[in-house]
Scaffold this motif. Structure first.
Motif, mmCIF file in Angstrom:
data_model
loop_
_atom_site.group_PDB
_atom_site.id
_atom_site.type_symbol
_atom_site.label_atom_id
_atom_site.label_comp_id
_atom_site.label_asym_id
_atom_site.label_seq_id
_atom_site.Cartn_x
_atom_site.Cartn_y
_atom_site.Cartn_z
ATOM 1 N N THR A 79 42.122 -59.784 -5.016
ATOM 2 C CA THR A 79 42.278 -58.367 -4.677
ATOM 3 C C THR A 79 43.001 -58.216 -3.340
ATOM 4 O O THR A 79 42.602 -58.814 -2.352
ATOM 5 N N MET A 91 35.993 -52.043 -4.243
ATOM 6 C CA MET A 91 36.779 -52.818 -5.196
ATOM 7 C C MET A 91 35.885 -53.480 -6.239
ATOM 8 O O MET A 91 36.212 -53.520 -7.420
ATOM 9 N N TYR A 106 29.384 -60.531 -3.619
ATOM 10 C CA TYR A 106 29.253 -59.908 -4.949
ATOM 11 C C TYR A 106 28.747 -60.887 -5.989
ATOM 12 O O TYR A 106 28.159 -60.490 -6.983
ATOM 13 N N MET A 107 28.957 -62.194 -5.749
ATOM 14 C CA MET A 107 28.456 -63.190 -6.704
ATOM 15 C C MET A 107 26.930 -63.153 -6.758
ATOM 16 O O MET A 107 26.326 -63.432 -7.791
ATOM 17 N N LEU A 146 42.939 -57.875 -15.312
ATOM 18 C CA LEU A 146 41.924 -57.717 -14.260
ATOM 19 C C LEU A 146 42.589 -57.520 -12.908
ATOM 20 O O LEU A 146 42.246 -56.601 -12.156
ATOM 21 N N ALA A 201 39.414 -62.452 -9.914
ATOM 22 C CA ALA A 201 40.027 -61.150 -9.652
ATOM 23 C C ALA A 201 39.641 -60.631 -8.263
ATOM 24 O O ALA A 201 40.472 -60.062 -7.555
ATOM 25 N N MET A 202 38.386 -60.847 -7.865
ATOM 26 C CA MET A 202 37.953 -60.375 -6.548
ATOM 27 C C MET A 202 38.674 -61.139 -5.430
ATOM 28 O O MET A 202 39.080 -60.551 -4.440
ATOM 29 N N HIS A 203 38.823 -62.456 -5.615
ATOM 30 C CA HIS A 203 39.501 -63.242 -4.587
ATOM 31 C C HIS A 203 40.983 -62.889 -4.480
ATOM 32 O O HIS A 203 41.614 -63.150 -3.460
ATOM 33 N N LEU A 207 35.841 -53.012 -10.311
ATOM 34 C CA LEU A 207 36.017 -54.164 -11.203
ATOM 35 C C LEU A 207 34.854 -54.236 -12.194
ATOM 36 O O LEU A 207 35.050 -54.533 -13.374
ATOM 37 N N PHE A 267 35.481 -51.790 -14.794
ATOM 38 C CA PHE A 267 36.552 -52.240 -15.695
ATOM 39 C C PHE A 267 36.069 -53.305 -16.680
ATOM 40 O O PHE A 267 36.504 -53.348 -17.817
ATOM 41 N N ARG A 317 34.585 -51.768 1.864
ATOM 42 C CA ARG A 317 35.821 -52.030 1.125
ATOM 43 C C ARG A 317 35.552 -52.913 -0.080
ATOM 44 O O ARG A 317 36.050 -52.693 -1.172
ATOM 45 N N LEU A 376 25.858 -60.575 -9.180
ATOM 46 C CA LEU A 376 25.991 -61.058 -10.559
ATOM 47 C C LEU A 376 24.858 -62.022 -10.902
ATOM 48 O O LEU A 376 24.317 -62.010 -12.003
ATOM 49 N N ILE A 383 35.766 -62.648 -12.988
ATOM 50 C CA ILE A 383 35.465 -61.598 -12.008
ATOM 51 C C ILE A 383 35.697 -62.152 -10.597
ATOM 52 O O ILE A 383 36.324 -61.517 -9.755
ATOM 53 N N MET A 384 35.222 -63.376 -10.384
ATOM 54 C CA MET A 384 35.395 -63.996 -9.072
ATOM 55 C C MET A 384 36.886 -64.161 -8.743
ATOM 56 O O MET A 384 37.325 -63.847 -7.642
ATOM 57 N N MET A 440 41.612 -56.798 2.005
ATOM 58 C CA MET A 440 40.182 -57.063 2.071
ATOM 59 C C MET A 440 39.739 -57.679 3.396
ATOM 60 O O MET A 440 38.557 -57.857 3.626
ATOM 61 N N ARG A 498 44.443 -54.183 -12.733
ATOM 62 C CA ARG A 498 43.553 -53.048 -12.497
ATOM 63 C C ARG A 498 43.173 -52.986 -11.006
ATOM 64 O O ARG A 498 43.107 -51.916 -10.415
ATOM 65 N N MET A 499 42.942 -54.154 -10.403
ATOM 66 C CA MET A 499 42.608 -54.197 -8.977
ATOM 67 C C MET A 499 43.770 -53.635 -8.156
ATOM 68 O O MET A 499 43.577 -52.941 -7.166
ATOM 69 N N GLU A 521 31.959 -64.467 -15.223
ATOM 70 C CA GLU A 521 31.750 -64.608 -13.777
ATOM 71 C C GLU A 521 32.972 -65.244 -13.109
ATOM 72 O O GLU A 521 33.399 -64.831 -12.044
#
Lengths: 149, 266
Positions: free
Chosen positions: B206, A87, A48-49, B228, B202-204, A91, A94, A83, A52, B199-200, B253, B231-232, B196
Motif C-alpha cells: 500500500t 487502508m 493488522y496481522m 487487491l 497488499a498491505m505491505h 482492504l 474489499f 492511516r 486477523l 492481505i499481508m 504509510m 483497490r489499495m 492472510e
C-alpha cells in the motif's frame, strides 16, 4: 439453547485506553465481561496481522482503541495507526471480511464511562450478528480448538 | 532495438557501467531478463511489446548489485519502480543508470534519478478498463459475496511466491511469510493462510505499488491478485489524494497528516 456469548478481543494502548478501562473498574461501572483486553505499548504497535490472528483463533469481534489524536504518548503513533486502519479497513471490506466486527475507537484515560459504553455496544451488535462462522469455516476453527485444548 | 544495443556497448566498453539489464528472447514466445556484462552479448538485447517483466526487481538483488554499476532498460512502470526504490534508499545515482524507453518506444538516457522522476511525473498511474470493470463489479457485490469470491479465487494458490519474486518492491531479505516464530502465515496452502498472505502482501504494498501488474503476470494460476493492490491504489487516492512515487520519500504509510479524515473511529 443458551444465548450466544460473543468472544471479543480488545487491542488497546497502554497509555490511554488501558488506563481508561482501569478507570471503568475503579469507578465500579459494570460492563459486559465478553471482552479480553490485550495491552500494547501504542496503537502504532497494533499490527493488522494480529487482528486477523484474533479472528483465526475464534474471536467474533475485535475492538481496537487508543489515545485520541494529538494525545499519543509517543507523539505520532496513533496518527500512523489511523492511516493504517483506514487502508486496512478498506482492504477488509474489499476481501469480504466483516468490517462491522472490527470496532475502532479513541478512549482516553479519563473516559472510563466511554469504554464501558464501547464494550457494551460492541457486544450487543456482535450478539446480533452471531458467531463469525464465515471466517471460522475457512479457518477450520473447531479442529484447532481441540489442538489448543 | 538498435539504439539500446549501441548504447549498451558504449557503456560497457567505457566501463561506465559493469552490467546492462535488459530483455532477450526466451523459450517459446516469451522474453526473459538478460544481464549483459560482455560487449558481444549486447547483440542479444531486444525490446518489443512482449517485454512486460518488471526488471526493477533485479536492481535490489545482492548478486546483481555486487557486479558494480548497473544500467537498466526501463519502461515507464520500471522507471516508476526505480523512483520508489530510490525513495526507499535501495538505489541511487552512483549504482544505477537508467536507459529509459518511452511509451512511444524511443530511447532516452537520463543523467540522474531527478530527471527520471520529472519524466515519470508527466504520466498518471491509470488503471486499465478491464480491471476497472472488475473492481466495479466487486464493489457492487455484498460483503459475503466478496468473501466467497476471494476465498474461491485464492484457494488454488499454492504459495510459490512468484508474485513476491516478480515484485520490485518485495526486496526484504526476510519476508514475514518466512518467519516461523511467530508463524504469521501457515506454510501449507490453506484457504485462510492464502487469504492472510495476500492481505499481508497488499498491505505491505500500500502506497508503494506502482501498478505494473508484474505479480499477476508472474502468477502461474493467473489469480487476479493485482486487484487487491489496485483497490489499495484507488482507496489511497480517495483518502490521501493523488499518489505518485517521488524521491522525497514521503511514502503514504510512513507519513501522516494530523487531519487525516475517516468516519469509522468512535
Amino acid at each position: 439453547m443458551a444465548e450466544f456469548e460473543p468472544k471479543i478481543v480488545a487491542f488497546v494502548c497502554n497509555w490511554c485506553t488501558y488506563a481508561g478501562a482501569d478507570l471503568t473498574g475503579t469507578s465500579r461501572i459494570k460492563y459486559a465481561s465478553n471482552v479480553r483486553i490485550i495491552r500494547f505499548p501504542c496503537t502504532g504497535r497494533i499490527d493488522y496481522m494480529l487482528l486477523l490472528k484474533a479472528f483465526d483463533e475464534g474471536a467474533d469481534g475485535i475492538i481496537v482503541s487508543g489515545c485520541h489524536p494529538n494525545d499519543c504518548h509517543y507523539t505520532s503513533g496513533n496518527f500512523h495507526a489511523r492511516r493504517r486502519w483506514i487502508m486496512f479497513r478498506s482492504l477488509c471490506d474489499f476481501t469480504g471480511i466483516d468490517t462491522e466486527r472490527i470496532k475502532f475507537s479513541w478512549v482516553s484515560a479519563a473516559e472510563g464511562a466511554k469504554w464501558a459504553e464501547i464494550v457494551n455496544t460492541t457486544v450487543a451488535s456482535i450478539r446480533e450478528l452471531g458467531p463469525y462462522t464465515d471466517y471460522k469455516k475457512v479457518a477450520k476453527y473447531p479442529e484447532k480448538e481441540v489442538i489448543h485444548g | 532495438m538498435v539504439d539500446l544495443i549501441k548504447r549498451a556497448k558504449e557503456l560497457l566498453e567505457s566501463s561506465a557501467v559493469k552490467v546492462v539489464i535488459g530483455y532477450e528472447q526466451g523459450t517459446g514466445n516469451k522474453t526473459r531478463a538478460l544481464f549483459v556484462e560482455k560487449t558481444e552479448d549486447a547483440d542479444k538485447l531486444i525490446f518489443d511489446s512482449r517485454c512486460i517483466q518488471n526488471l526493477a526487481a533485479y536492481v535490489t538483488k545482492k548478486e546483481v548489485k555486487e557486479k558494480g554499476k548497473m544500467a537498466i532498460a526501463a519502461t515507464l512502470p520500471v522507471m516508476r519502480s526505480i523512483i520508489q526504490l530510490a525513495s526507499e534508499f535501495q538505489v541511487n545515482d552512483n549504482n544505477l543508470l537508467v536507459l529509459g524507453i518511452t511509451p512511444e518506444s524511443n530511447l532516452i538516457e537520463f543523467a540522474n534519478l531527478v530527471e527520471v522522476e520529472t519524466f515519470v511525473h508527466q504520466y498518471q498511474i491509470e488503471i486499465d478498463a478491464r480491471n476497472k470493470e472488475m473492481l466495479d463489479k466487486l464493489a457492487k457485490m455484498t460483503s459475503a459475496e466478496r468473501w466467497k469470491f476471494w476465498v474461491d479465487e485464492l484457494a488454488p494458490c499454492f504459495k510459490c511466491y512468484a508474485c513476491r519474486a516478480a515484485c520490485p518492491m518485495c526486496y526484504c531479505s526476510r519476508c514475514t511469510v518466512d518467519f516461523n516464530q511467530p508463524q504469521w502465515i501457515p506454510v501449507p496452502s490453506t484457504e485462510l493462510g492464502n487469504l492472510e498472505w495476500h492481505i499481508m502482501r497488499a498491505m505491505h504494498l500500500t502506497g508503494r505499488c506502482i501498478d505494473c501488474d508484474a505479480c499477476y503476470n508472474a502468477c502461474p494460476l493467473s489469480i487476479p491478485i493485482n486487484l487487491l493492490t489496485k483497490r489499495m491504489l484507488v482507496d489511497a487516492k480517495e483518502h490521501f489524494g493523488n499518489y505518485q512515487p517521488s524521491l522525497k520519500g514521503d511514502n503514504l504509510m510512513s507519513t501522516y497528516k494530523p487531519d487525516d479524515k475517516e468516519n469509522f473511529i468512535q
